[in-house]
Structure formats: C-alpha cells, structure tokens
Design a protein around this motif. Structure first.
Motif, PDB file in Angstrom:
ATOM      1  N   HIS A 282       0.831  -1.201   0.000  1.00 32.91           N
ATOM      2  CA  HIS A 282       0.000   0.000   0.000  1.00 32.91           C
ATOM      3  C   HIS A 282       0.867   1.254   0.000  1.00 32.91           C
ATOM      4  O   HIS A 282       1.761   1.390   0.842  1.00 32.91           O
ATOM      5  CB  HIS A 282      -0.888   0.049   1.239  1.00 32.91           C
ATOM      6  CG  HIS A 282      -2.061  -0.867   1.199  1.00 32.91           C
ATOM      7  ND1 HIS A 282      -3.217  -0.564   0.515  1.00 32.91           N
ATOM      8  CD2 HIS A 282      -2.268  -2.071   1.775  1.00 32.91           C
ATOM      9  CE1 HIS A 282      -4.090  -1.548   0.676  1.00 32.91           C
ATOM     10  NE2 HIS A 282      -3.529  -2.473   1.437  1.00 32.91           N
ATOM     11  N   CYS A 338      -8.815  -2.952  -0.926  1.00 32.14           N
ATOM     12  CA  CYS A 338      -8.123  -4.144  -0.444  1.00 32.14           C
ATOM     13  C   CYS A 338      -9.013  -4.887   0.558  1.00 32.14           C
ATOM     14  O   CYS A 338      -9.921  -4.303   1.175  1.00 32.14           O
ATOM     15  CB  CYS A 338      -6.810  -3.730   0.217  1.00 32.14           C
ATOM     16  SG  CYS A 338      -5.815  -5.084   0.881  1.00 32.14           S
ATOM     17  N   LYS A 346      -1.916   0.164  -4.508  1.00 22.91           N
ATOM     18  CA  LYS A 346      -0.845  -0.776  -4.181  1.00 22.91           C
ATOM     19  C   LYS A 346       0.084  -0.965  -5.368  1.00 22.91           C
ATOM     20  O   LYS A 346      -0.341  -0.956  -6.520  1.00 22.91           O
ATOM     21  CB  LYS A 346      -1.432  -2.133  -3.783  1.00 22.91           C
ATOM     22  CG  LYS A 346      -2.203  -2.110  -2.475  1.00 22.91           C
ATOM     23  CD  LYS A 346      -2.687  -3.494  -2.074  1.00 22.91           C
ATOM     24  CE  LYS A 346      -3.791  -3.996  -2.969  1.00 22.91           C
ATOM     25  NZ  LYS A 346      -4.389  -5.255  -2.479  1.00 22.91           N
TER      26      LYS A 346
END
Length: 468
Positions: A282, A338, A346
């Motif tokens: 991330h 996510c 990401k």
C-alpha cells in the motif's frame, strides 16, 4: 545567539493533523475513499510545486523542458512535469559541490532550525547527500511508525533494529519512528559487523524481542545463526512478526511467523507497506503520488505491467522529490479496495533496478530475477552473485555474457546441478546464463552477507567504454 530548541521548532498539533500517527491513521486516512485521497493529493502537489520552484535544480530542469507549474490543473496533468533520475542529482552535485543545487538548506541553517544530514548508501554510485528539515524527519518517522503498526508492532514491544547505523538514513528513521511515534523500545544492534550476529540472537532471546527489522537476506542469516546455536526458531523466541525488505517467503518458512515487506528509499523514507492481507504494498497516498512508467519512453504503463517507479513526495519542505524516477522496478495494481479495507493504491513487490538490467541477445535480464529462480530451488541455499562481462564466445564477436555463482544446499553436489540450473534459467528468462556452483559460504566476500544490511548481488565487469 538563540538556540533552535527541537521542542519549540515545530507546531506539533498541526503536524499530526496533517500526517496522522499510526493509530489515528488506521482510523482516519487509511480508510479514506478515492475522492478524498485524490483531493488531498492535488492540494499537496500544488504546494510541493511551489516549494520546488524556489530551488535552482527545478528552475533549470523545468526551463529546459518548457514546464510551468501553472500547467498542472489536476492530477491528470502530472505527466506534464519533467522527470529526473539519479544522474540529474549527480550533475547537480557537480554544478554546486558538495551538496548540489537541489537542497533548500545548508549546515548554516542549523542556527535557526533543527537539521539532520544523511547520504544514500552509494550502491548505485556516488552517495547522494540530503539535509532533512525537522518537519521532513518527523513525517518520515510517522510513516515508519505507520508501517510497523500495520505489520503488528505495538506499544510496549522491544524491536531489534539490525539496519546499519551509519551515514545512511534507514536505521535512524526506523529508530525515530519506533521510539517517538509508537511507544516501542528499539534494541539498536546495527548490522553484523557492529554487533556480531550470534550476539544479536542472544539479545533477542534474553530480552524477549518481539520483532527484528532487517533485509530478508540478513534475517535468513540470523535464523541460520540461531539454529547453529541450538535454538528452535519457532518455539524459543518471543517474535510475533518480522519486518523485512526483499523476498519474505523463505524467512516465513524458517521462522514460522508473518514476515512483512515494505518499500522505502533514502530521500523520502517509507513510501509503501504490506498489510496483513499480503496482497501488495500500500502506498501512503496522503504523502506520495507513485507512478509506474515504461523503461524506455517514460510514459505511464497500465496496471500489471513492469516499469520504473516514479515518486512525488507531497510532504517535503527541504529537498523536493517531484517525479523522481528512482529506477526501481515494480508494477501497479488496479485501483480497488483491499481486503484490509483500505483504498490506498498498491504496487507490487520490489523486483530489481532497471540500471542493473543487462541486455543479453535482445533479452532484458535483471540479477534479482535470477535470484528468485535460485531461491526457489531446494538444491541451493539461495545465495547467489551475478556478474556480466564482455568476451568472445564460440567465434562470435565480443558480446555480453552473464554468469551467476550459486551456493548449493548441501556439501554433496549433484553432478548435473549446474546444467539443471542453466536450463531452468533459460526456460524462465529466455536466454542462456552461465552457472558456476561454488562452495557454501564462499560468496560472503562478494555479497557481504552477515555484515552488510543491503547485500551486493551484481558486478559489471565490462570495460567502461562498452557498459550500457
């Protein structure tokens, strides 16, 4: 003369409102929606361009490329900003030694504001000096603490920091983040040439360390050392997670606990971190804009395609990093939420450096790609070292040849191991790479395993006039 006392030199309430410390971040910016992330990024990008416009480095770069900050009307205009690379930094230092014309501060400014000075490790050439403002150091430490919190470190823990405490920034910003922003006690061992690895094992055991921060390579060395000392890695220690840089798979297998990766570099500190979902890294998008661009053209590439990482730091007040092509290789994921709940974009795990890429018979080869193949072989212990040279082969004119030195897993080496690895590399990478099987532990003199925080894996032995 007044002394610029550290505790008086910063508006701390403003700092933590702009860049939230770990717990507040996980409940705040970490779960922002895409609109809020991008609105914040654009506001901070405009502020960053204003800072950069005052530095001779950017004045020169932007004039040469006919760029005006007013041309940036939205994040979609980011591509209009000229990129730069490490080579531009080196030219800047040559223009105005020893610091370059990309610095806002000089040492004399320490008379009115707290400053820190570090250099890059110099693994890709001459070290790059950076003078950090107090604001830049504190935000960098907060980003470090966010990473550690995300990866399971909590107040009251004791963590071994096995990075090199040197002129490089890494160990110091980790230490700062643990101590100042997470309520964690750092055990400052540094690398094996400062505190012998067996002593680090004893410290971890005696004081119940809950984690170690190190490269994956050094974590493997610590694990090997502990086992030789008679310890059971999965039962004799108090570890709950390990924080690594590099391939975490063999470390997880050896220690039997989660091992988390992240991405950072000298000038900007922590950029991205792996969450418990372990589905990529991330980006801390309140502090950075990250792009992936084509190796040759510099144009943005679609998600999933490998390219160079280009970083724009949104929080810096000293040196600015505006579309810095760091020449590290990764790929972007599609924008989606996510499983951990975050919308922060990401990138994939670090996959090498494009400036160590070698073109062999039209095929791009990276030493790290060779290393991944070696690491997956049970017949090896994962240790390798690559070099490239120019020589005549079978009557052909001088051409580039790569050789990889490989340590076996056992003293008894199968007679066909070299041929098998050469065939596997050919199948995986699409070009012949020479393999030489060498004795166990013989590569330490090349890689620095057990002593260096960041191992050396590649050497270019070609004459300089033909090096590309």
């Amino acid at each position: 003369m007044e002394i610029p006392y550290y505790y008086k030199s910063l508006d701390w309430d403003y700092l933590v409102s702009e860049y939230e410390p770990p717990k507040e971040f996980m409940e705040g910016a970490w779960v922002w929606d895409r609109d809020r992330i991008e609105i914040t990024q654009f506001r901070r990008l405009k502020e960053t361009l204003e800072h950069a416009a005052k530095l001779p480095f950017y004045q020169k770069l932007w004039k040469e490329n006919d760029f005006d900050p007013a041309d940036v009307k939205s994040l979609d205009d980011l591509h209009k900003i000229p990129m730069y690379t490490i080579e531009d930094i080196r030219e800047s230092i040559d223009r105005k030694p020893p610091f370059g014309d990309y610095q806002r501060y000089s040492f004399e400014d320490g008379s009115h504001t707290p400053l820190r000075f570090y250099t890059s490790g110099g693994t890709t050439g001459t070290p790059r000096p950076t003078i950090y403002s107090q604001w830049d150091r504190e935000v960098g430490a907060i980003l470090s603490a966010r990473t550690f919190y995300l990866q399971g470190i909590r107040p009251g823990d004791a963590v071994i920091n096995a990075w090199a405490y040197s002129t490089h920034n890494a160990a110091w910003i980790m230490d700062h983040g643990l101590w100042h922003w997470l309520g964690v006690t750092p055990i400052t061992t540094s690398t094996g040439n400062v505190t012998p690895t067996n002593k680090q094992v004893e410290l971890a055991k005696t004081f119940g360390a809950t984690s170690i921060i190190a490269t994956s390579d050094y974590l493997m060395h610590i694990g090997d050392t502990a086992e030789k000392m008679g310890y059971d890695l999965k039962n004799d220690f108090n570890f709950k997670s390990l924080l690594a840089f590099g391939d975490t798979r063999p470390v997880e297998k050896k220690f039997g606990i989660p091992v988390y990766d992240s991405y950072a570099f000298h000038e900007v500190q922590y950029v991205a971190a792996e969450c418990p979902a372990k589905e990529g890294l991330h980006i801390f998008e309140d502090a950075f804009i990250v792009e992936i661009v084509d190796f040759e053209t510099g144009k943005p590439v679609p998600p999933g395609q490998k390219g160079n990482i280009v970083v724009t730091a949104l929080y810096k007040t000293g040196t600015q990093q505006v579309r810095y092509n760091i020449q590290d290789i990764s790929a972007m994921y599609e924008i989606e939420q996510c499983t951990c709940g975050s919308w922060h974009r990401k990138i994939k795990y670090f996959q090498g450096r494009s400036d160590t890429m070698v073109k062999l018979r039209g095929v791009n080869v990276w030493p790290e790609a060779c290393g991944k193949v070696i690491a997956d072989l049970a017949e090896t212990n994962g240790e390798y070292y690559c070099y490239v040279e120019r020589k005549k082969v079978n009557g052909y004119p001088d051409r580039d040849e790569m050789t990889i030195l490989v340590e076996p897993a056992y003293d008894q080496v199968a007679s066909n191991l070299q041929q098998n690895i050469e065939q596997l590399l050919n199948n995986k990478l699409g070009v012949k790479i020479n393999v030489e099987i060498v004795p166990v532990n013989s590569l330490e003199k090349y890689t620095g395993r057990g002593h260096r925080a960041k191992l050396k894996r590649f050497e270019d032995r070609r004459p300089k006039e033909v090096t590309v």
